[in-house]
Design a protein around this motif. Structure first.
Motif, PDB file in Angstrom:
ATOM      1  N   LYS A  57      24.410  20.431   9.338  1.00  0.00           N
ATOM      2  CA  LYS A  57      24.041  20.247   7.928  1.00  0.00           C
ATOM      3  C   LYS A  57      24.839  19.146   7.236  1.00  0.00           C
ATOM      4  O   LYS A  57      24.319  18.402   6.429  1.00  0.00           O
ATOM      5  CB  LYS A  57      24.270  21.560   7.178  1.00  0.00           C
ATOM      6  N   ALA A  58      26.133  19.075   7.545  1.00  0.00           N
ATOM      7  CA  ALA A  58      27.018  18.133   6.843  1.00  0.00           C
ATOM      8  C   ALA A  58      26.641  16.688   7.177  1.00  0.00           C
ATOM      9  O   ALA A  58      25.956  16.438   8.179  1.00  0.00           O
ATOM     10  CB  ALA A  58      28.461  18.418   7.235  1.00  0.00           C
ATOM     11  N   PRO A  59      27.100  15.735   6.339  1.00  0.00           N
ATOM     12  CA  PRO A  59      26.754  14.332   6.607  1.00  0.00           C
ATOM     13  C   PRO A  59      27.233  13.829   7.964  1.00  0.00           C
ATOM     14  O   PRO A  59      26.599  12.975   8.570  1.00  0.00           O
ATOM     15  CB  PRO A  59      27.472  13.569   5.489  1.00  0.00           C
ATOM     16  N   VAL A  60      28.353  14.367   8.441  1.00  0.00           N
ATOM     17  CA  VAL A  60      28.890  13.859   9.705  1.00  0.00           C
ATOM     18  C   VAL A  60      28.987  14.984  10.732  1.00  0.00           C
ATOM     19  O   VAL A  60      29.614  16.014  10.484  1.00  0.00           O
ATOM     20  CB  VAL A  60      30.299  13.237   9.512  1.00  0.00           C
ATOM     21  N   LYS A  61      28.365  14.779  11.865  1.00  0.00           N
ATOM     22  CA  LYS A  61      28.508  15.706  12.998  1.00  0.00           C
ATOM     23  C   LYS A  61      29.598  15.111  13.888  1.00  0.00           C
ATOM     24  O   LYS A  61      29.480  13.974  14.339  1.00  0.00           O
ATOM     25  CB  LYS A  61      27.171  15.779  13.736  1.00  0.00           C
ATOM     26  N   VAL A  62      30.658  15.888  14.113  1.00  0.00           N
ATOM     27  CA  VAL A  62      31.770  15.380  14.921  1.00  0.00           C
ATOM     28  C   VAL A  62      31.813  16.166  16.223  1.00  0.00           C
ATOM     29  O   VAL A  62      32.001  17.384  16.217  1.00  0.00           O
ATOM     30  CB  VAL A  62      33.124  15.531  14.195  1.00  0.00           C
ATOM     31  N   MET A  63      31.648  15.473  17.323  1.00  0.00           N
ATOM     32  CA  MET A  63      31.668  16.130  18.631  1.00  0.00           C
ATOM     33  C   MET A  63      33.004  15.888  19.326  1.00  0.00           C
ATOM     34  O   MET A  63      33.566  14.801  19.242  1.00  0.00           O
ATOM     35  CB  MET A  63      30.557  15.578  19.523  1.00  0.00           C
ATOM     36  N   GLU A  64      33.486  16.924  20.003  1.00  0.00           N
ATOM     37  CA  GLU A  64      34.643  16.737  20.876  1.00  0.00           C
ATOM     38  C   GLU A  64      34.095  16.330  22.235  1.00  0.00           C
ATOM     39  O   GLU A  64      33.415  17.102  22.899  1.00  0.00           O
ATOM     40  CB  GLU A  64      35.452  18.030  21.002  1.00  0.00           C
ATOM     41  N   ARG A  65      34.370  15.124  22.608  1.00  0.00           N
ATOM     42  CA  ARG A  65      33.785  14.514  23.802  1.00  0.00           C
ATOM     43  C   ARG A  65      32.257  14.443  23.673  1.00  0.00           C
ATOM     44  O   ARG A  65      31.668  14.822  22.659  1.00  0.00           O
ATOM     45  CB  ARG A  65      34.153  15.269  25.076  1.00  0.00           C
ATOM     46  N   SER A  66      31.630  14.022  24.749  1.00  0.00           N
ATOM     47  CA  SER A  66      30.186  13.806  24.740  1.00  0.00           C
ATOM     48  C   SER A  66      29.710  13.796  26.189  1.00  0.00           C
ATOM     49  O   SER A  66      30.522  13.801  27.130  1.00  0.00           O
ATOM     50  CB  SER A  66      29.873  12.444  24.106  1.00  0.00           C
ATOM     51  N   ILE A  67      28.400  13.728  26.323  1.00  0.00           N
ATOM     52  CA  ILE A  67      27.843  13.624  27.675  1.00  0.00           C
ATOM     53  C   ILE A  67      28.304  12.323  28.350  1.00  0.00           C
ATOM     54  O   ILE A  67      28.369  12.231  29.574  1.00  0.00           O
ATOM     55  CB  ILE A  67      26.293  13.711  27.609  1.00  0.00           C
ATOM     56  N   TYR A  68      28.681  11.345  27.519  1.00  0.00           N
ATOM     57  CA  TYR A  68      29.070  10.034  28.068  1.00  0.00           C
ATOM     58  C   TYR A  68      30.431  10.099  28.763  1.00  0.00           C
ATOM     59  O   TYR A  68      30.618   9.506  29.826  1.00  0.00           O
ATOM     60  CB  TYR A  68      29.059   8.970  26.964  1.00  0.00           C
ATOM     61  N   SER A  69      31.390  10.827  28.168  1.00  0.00           N
ATOM     62  CA  SER A  69      32.688  10.903  28.860  1.00  0.00           C
ATOM     63  C   SER A  69      32.584  11.781  30.099  1.00  0.00           C
ATOM     64  O   SER A  69      33.276  11.550  31.103  1.00  0.00           O
ATOM     65  CB  SER A  69      33.809  11.384  27.932  1.00  0.00           C
ATOM     66  N   ALA A  70      31.700  12.801  30.042  1.00  0.00           N
ATOM     67  CA  ALA A  70      31.503  13.606  31.254  1.00  0.00           C
ATOM     68  C   ALA A  70      31.042  12.700  32.404  1.00  0.00           C
ATOM     69  O   ALA A  70      31.550  12.779  33.522  1.00  0.00           O
ATOM     70  CB  ALA A  70      30.480  14.711  30.996  1.00  0.00           C
ATOM     71  N   ARG A  71      30.110  11.809  32.083  1.00  0.00           N
ATOM     72  CA  ARG A  71      29.570  10.927  33.125  1.00  0.00           C
ATOM     73  C   ARG A  71      30.513   9.757  33.462  1.00  0.00           C
ATOM     74  O   ARG A  71      30.806   9.511  34.646  1.00  0.00           O
ATOM     75  CB  ARG A  71      28.202  10.388  32.664  1.00  0.00           C
ATOM     76  N   TYR A  72      30.954   9.035  32.443  1.00  0.00           N
ATOM     77  CA  TYR A  72      31.678   7.785  32.707  1.00  0.00           C
ATOM     78  C   TYR A  72      33.142   8.003  33.083  1.00  0.00           C
ATOM     79  O   TYR A  72      33.759   7.113  33.668  1.00  0.00           O
ATOM     80  CB  TYR A  72      31.619   6.861  31.481  1.00  0.00           C
ATOM     81  N   CYS A  73      33.684   9.150  32.722  1.00  0.00           N
ATOM     82  CA  CYS A  73      35.098   9.391  33.051  1.00  0.00           C
ATOM     83  C   CYS A  73      35.209  10.438  34.167  1.00  0.00           C
ATOM     84  O   CYS A  73      35.772  10.168  35.222  1.00  0.00           O
ATOM     85  CB  CYS A  73      35.868   9.817  31.815  1.00  0.00           C
ATOM     86  N   PHE A  74      34.667  11.639  33.948  1.00  0.00           N
ATOM     87  CA  PHE A  74      34.920  12.718  34.906  1.00  0.00           C
ATOM     88  C   PHE A  74      34.078  12.585  36.182  1.00  0.00           C
ATOM     89  O   PHE A  74      34.618  12.676  37.278  1.00  0.00           O
ATOM     90  CB  PHE A  74      34.728  14.077  34.236  1.00  0.00           C
ATOM     91  N   VAL A  75      32.777  12.380  36.032  1.00  0.00           N
ATOM     92  CA  VAL A  75      31.951  12.209  37.240  1.00  0.00           C
ATOM     93  C   VAL A  75      32.412  10.970  38.005  1.00  0.00           C
ATOM     94  O   VAL A  75      32.578  10.999  39.235  1.00  0.00           O
ATOM     95  CB  VAL A  75      30.444  12.094  36.869  1.00  0.00           C
ATOM     96  N   GLU A  76      32.671   9.909  37.260  1.00  0.00           N
ATOM     97  CA  GLU A  76      33.087   8.665  37.896  1.00  0.00           C
ATOM     98  C   GLU A  76      34.382   8.866  38.686  1.00  0.00           C
ATOM     99  O   GLU A  76      34.522   8.436  39.824  1.00  0.00           O
ATOM    100  CB  GLU A  76      33.295   7.605  36.797  1.00  0.00           C
ATOM    101  N   ASN A  77      35.305   9.557  38.060  1.00  0.00           N
ATOM    102  CA  ASN A  77      36.605   9.775  38.697  1.00  0.00           C
ATOM    103  C   ASN A  77      36.471  10.659  39.939  1.00  0.00           C
ATOM    104  O   ASN A  77      37.070  10.391  40.984  1.00  0.00           O
ATOM    105  CB  ASN A  77      37.556  10.404  37.678  1.00  0.00           C
ATOM    106  N   LEU A  78      35.653  11.712  39.852  1.00  0.00           N
ATOM    107  CA  LEU A  78      35.457  12.588  41.019  1.00  0.00           C
ATOM    108  C   LEU A  78      34.806  11.823  42.170  1.00  0.00           C
ATOM    109  O   LEU A  78      35.096  12.069  43.341  1.00  0.00           O
ATOM    110  CB  LEU A  78      34.588  13.797  40.642  1.00  0.00           C
TER     111      LEU A  78
END
Ligand code: DGT
Length: 215
Positions: free
Chosen positions: A83-104
């Motif tokens: 509802k609020a003007p800003v949705k703040v996510m802790e991490r994202s699908i992008y870090s899962a892919r570009y950092c964790f999957v990549e590293n594994l």
């Protein structure tokens, strides 16, 4: 808020132990922000299974299952309306892919077939625009600082995390957010020095969030 009443989605990114959760706890007090916390509860209790602990105990066995689940849970959070003007996510699908999957994959824990399957799913999940981000705030800390904080908080699943793991994850974050080697996620990136105290990191992050909605 801007006259257009535009809504924004921000992801707070950074290595394990960089201070994301503390920043989010503070931002949660602002009426400007709705916070989407990382689904760690889902990962530590997936129908009774602690898949995060299983991952750290035996990454070769559980890496693919963990990342498949992480990708799906994060995609659902991207799609979650707020509802609020800003949705703040802790991490994202992008870090899962570009950092964790990549590293594994780079550390030969994921087989190339597993890597390709995860990448295929990832490409499909981000192709419909539901995982759009307007801004990434990168809490940039040295791996040494992150390790100290992880050791201080004593999360039982994380006892096996060492400096080498944090260094390779740090490199993946840097390639993505500083060198901008990825094309699927190219929103503006703001860098916050996360070696500072957590209070200072929060103040800097909050300033950037306020700037976003007021411009
Ligand atoms: P903070 O507040 O910056 O210290 O952040 P944390 O450590 O609370 O949150 P985060 O996302 O860096 O990590 C939580 C735990 O979950 C940590 O043990 C790393 C793990 N984790 C998070 N996302 C992934 C992922 O996509 N793959 C793998 N393998 N582990 C992940």
């Amino acid at each position: 808020m801007s006259s257009s009443n535009k809504k924004f989605t921000i992801a707070v990114e950074g290595n394990i132990g960089s201070g994301k959760s503390t920043v989010l706890q503070h931002l949660a007090k602002s009426s400007l922000c709705d916070i989407i916390a990382e689904p760690v509860e889902n990962w530590t209790n997936l129908k009774g299974h602690n898949i995060l602990a299983m991952l750290y105990d035996d990454p070769q066995r559980w890496g693919f299952a963990f990342q498949a689940n992480a990708q799906m849970t994060l995609a659902k959070l991207h799609a979650q309306p707020t509802k609020a003007p800003v949705k703040v996510m802790e991490r994202s699908i992008y870090s899962a892919r570009y950092c964790f999957v990549e590293n594994l994959y780079r550390t030969k824990i994921l087989h190339s077939v597993e890597y390709e399957i995860l990448d295929d799913w990832f490409q499909m999940l981000v192709s419909n625009g539901l995982c759009h981000l307007d801004l990434i705030i990168y809490l940039r800390a040295t791996p040494e600082t992150c390790l100290q904080r992880i050791q201080a908080r004593h999360r039982s699943e994380e006892e096996s995390i060492d400096l080498g793991y944090l260094q390779t994850l740090h490199e993946c974050h840097e390639e993505w957010l500083i060198q901008r080697q990825r094309t699927n996620s190219s929103p503006p990136v703001i860098i916050v020095d996360a070696n500072q105290t957590k209070e200072r990191v929060y103040i800097d992050t909050n300033t950037h969030v306020n700037n976003l909605v007021s411009c």
